[in-house]
Design an enzyme around this catalytic site. Structure first.
Site, PDB file in Angstrom:
ATOM      1  N   TYR A  50     -20.591 108.908 -16.996  1.00 54.12           N
ATOM      2  CA  TYR A  50     -20.985 110.041 -16.161  1.00 54.12           C
ATOM      3  C   TYR A  50     -21.523 109.512 -14.840  1.00 54.12           C
ATOM      4  CZ  TYR A  50     -20.510 113.335 -20.082  1.00 54.12           C
ATOM      5  OH  TYR A  50     -20.029 114.109 -21.103  1.00 54.12           O
ATOM      6  N   GLU A  51     -21.458 110.355 -13.830  1.00 51.67           N
ATOM      7  CA  GLU A  51     -21.742 109.916 -12.470  1.00 51.67           C
ATOM      8  C   GLU A  51     -23.168 109.416 -12.275  1.00 51.67           C
ATOM      9  OE1 GLU A  51     -21.563 111.887  -8.003  1.00 51.67           O
ATOM     10  OE2 GLU A  51     -20.488 112.851  -9.645  1.00 51.67           O
TER      11      GLU A  51
END
Length: 261
Positions: A50-51
């Site tokens: 995830y970012e």
């Protein structure tokens, strides 16, 4: 097995595209549901990024945002955001970028910035985040989006992330290193790019969906592949796993947040 909804079918169909042990950069929302369903069924060793910098995360419930503590608490490691992009994404280590969007056009370009004119938008959307880089560098991109003429549009209000640009090899000529959008999963079936024109065409339908329904939901004259596959209905395992995941998520997100003083 209880009858499934189109949303459930869509999520299951998207999850099936993911292979075990692949490295997947995950967007929040429908992509997150599909990726975690894959992890809980046929791809237990998928690596979810995830970012926010969480690598190899294994959430028990779906995150509210990339900053959800559930992601960090269940990750193999957490790295600085610049490292996620430079060491993993831009270095070519991400097999799949899984994105959502507000709008998509016939060549797989997506908008997650504004609806209406940029200077005076009707709706200001969450914005680009890491989507432009994911769309540029991932070896292949999958997009999940419910279909309507407001979302599948002839012309984007804003091009946030590049798909195949204007098609016919424009992406390759631009020097973009990634493979571009290989599948668009909708609530009637699936689109994929034509090999030459790179225009999205209908390649698969859910049972009970029709070519006419697909064309009515898309804002350009939708091309149809020579052969249309039928996407198998969710199995009992897939459906039960997805429903349990969604139930845990609803319960977790309904709990009041208590901040110690």
């Amino acid at each position: 097995m209880n009858a499934c909804t189109r949303d459930e079918w869509m999520t299951v169909a998207a999850a099936r595209l993911l292979r075990d042990r692949c490295v997947c950069f995950v967007g929040i929302g429908l992509p997150s549901a599909a990726c975690n369903l894959a992890r809980l069924t046929h791809a237990p060793d998928i690596v979810l990024i995830y970012e926010s910098g969480t690598i190899g995360t294994r959430p028990d419930v779906l995150p509210l945002s990339i900053g959800d503590g559930e992601l960090a608490a269940t990750a193999a490691c957490v790295v600085p955001l610049p490292e996620v992009f430079s060491h993993y994404l831009q270095a070519g280590r991400v097999d799949v970028g899984f994105l959502g969007a507000a709008q998509i056009d016939r060549h797989g370009n997506i908008n997650s910035t504004v609806i209406g004119p940029y200077d005076a938008p009707k709706t200001r959307l969450p914005g680009a985040g890491g989507a432009p880089e994911i769309a540029l560098h991932a070896k292949q991109v999958f997009v999940m989006l419910k279909a309507s003429k407001r979302s599948f549009v002839e012309r984007l209000d804003f091009r946030t992330s590049a798909g195949y640009l204007d098609g016919h090899g424009a992406r390759a000529r631009s020097g973009a290193p990634g493979g571009g959008p290989r599948a668009v999963i909708t609530d009637f079936g699936m689109l994929a790019p034509h090999p030459q024109s790179e225009e999205l065409q209908l390649v698969a339908l859910f049972a009970g969906a029709s070519v006419e329904e697909a064309r009515a939901a898309v804002g350009w004259p939708l091309a149809v592949a020579d052969h249309i596959d039928t996407i198998a209905a969710p199995s009992a395992l897939e459906l039960d796993t997805l429903r349990a995941l969604n139930a845990r998520t609803r319960e977790a997100h309904a709990r009041p947040v208590r901040i110690p003083l």
